[in-house]
Design an enzyme around this catalytic site. Sequence first.
Site, PDB file in Angstrom:
ATOM      1  N   SER A 185     -20.264 -35.758  13.142  1.00 45.50           N
ATOM      2  CA  SER A 185     -19.057 -35.624  12.323  1.00 45.50           C
ATOM      3  C   SER A 185     -18.026 -36.624  12.819  1.00 45.50           C
ATOM      4  O   SER A 185     -18.082 -37.073  13.970  1.00 45.50           O
ATOM      5  CB  SER A 185     -18.497 -34.200  12.451  1.00 45.50           C
ATOM      6  OG  SER A 185     -17.196 -34.096  11.911  1.00 45.50           O
TER       7      SER A 185
ATOM      8  N   TYR B 144     -16.245 -27.571  19.003  1.00 46.35           N
ATOM      9  CA  TYR B 144     -16.856 -28.291  17.893  1.00 46.35           C
ATOM     10  C   TYR B 144     -16.789 -29.797  18.138  1.00 46.35           C
ATOM     11  O   TYR B 144     -17.787 -30.514  17.961  1.00 46.35           O
ATOM     12  CB  TYR B 144     -16.141 -27.926  16.594  1.00 46.35           C
ATOM     13  CG  TYR B 144     -16.773 -28.501  15.344  1.00 46.35           C
ATOM     14  CD1 TYR B 144     -17.976 -28.006  14.859  1.00 46.35           C
ATOM     15  CD2 TYR B 144     -16.155 -29.525  14.639  1.00 46.35           C
ATOM     16  CE1 TYR B 144     -18.553 -28.520  13.708  1.00 46.35           C
ATOM     17  CE2 TYR B 144     -16.723 -30.043  13.483  1.00 46.35           C
ATOM     18  CZ  TYR B 144     -17.917 -29.536  13.025  1.00 46.35           C
ATOM     19  OH  TYR B 144     -18.487 -30.048  11.899  1.00 46.35           O
TER      20      TYR B 144
END
Length: 251
Positions: free
Chosen positions: A143, A156
Site C-alpha cells: 500500500s 498497518y
Amino acid sequence: MEKETGMTRTVLITGAAHGIGAASARMFAESGDDVVVTDIDRDAAATVADEIRAAGGTATGNFLDVSDPEAWQALSRELRAANRPPAVIVNNAFFQVGGAAHEQTEDDWSKQLSVTLSSVYRAMHTFHDTLTEARGSMVNVSSVHGVLAWAEQPAYAAAKGGLISLTRQLSVDYAPHVRVNVVLPGAIQTRQWNHQSSEDRELAGRQATLQRLGTPGEVASVIQFLASDGASYVTGASLLVDGGMTTTLGA
C-alpha cells in the site's frame, strides 16, 4: 510458471472474496488460469468461485486463515492431492485496526502483522517448492501506507512497509526460479471506503494526480501483468498503482 499458450496455471489468491483479491481472481480466470479463491470468509470466497465458473472459468472457493500455519498446511494438502500446485501466489489478505500505538492492544498489533506481513512468509514457506518447480511468481499487495504516513495506523504501516522489504529479500532468496514483486495501491474503491465519509473519499481523490479513486480492476490488471510473460525480467520491483498520489503528496 510463466504462462505459455495452451497451459493452465494454478493461481492462489489470499483475501480474494472482495475488492482487489476478487477482481484479480476474475481476471486470472478470464485468461484461462485455474484460480484458488481463498479467504477467511468461506461463503464469500465460494460465491466468487461460483461466479467464475458460471462465466466459464475454473475456480474453487477455499477457506484460509492466513494467520494460522495449520490452515496453510491443510490447504497445501488439499491442493497437492488435487494436483493443483500453485504456480502463482497473490498475497492480498490484510487486517487493519486504527489507533495510536499506545491505544492498540498487543493482540491488535500482532494480528495486523500476522495477517498482513507474516502471511507472506507462510505462503512462501508452504509453497516454495511448487513455485520453484513451476518457475513461478509471487505478487504481494502492499500500500502507499508503506511509504506515506497517516495518523493512527502504526501496525498497518509497519506491515505494509515490511512487505516492500520482504519482497526484495524473497526475490533474492528464490531467484532465479521464482519472481517476487509488490504492488502499492493508493486509494481504491473497495468496501473499506464504505466506512468513510463522502468528504474523506473526495479528499483522497483530490490527493491523486489523476484526481479520482482507483478501481480494484485497475490494480488487478497490474498484478496479472507482474505474473505474466510480459514481466519475465521483473523481480524485486515495487510498483505504485496510486493514480499519482505519492507524487502529489511528495513521497
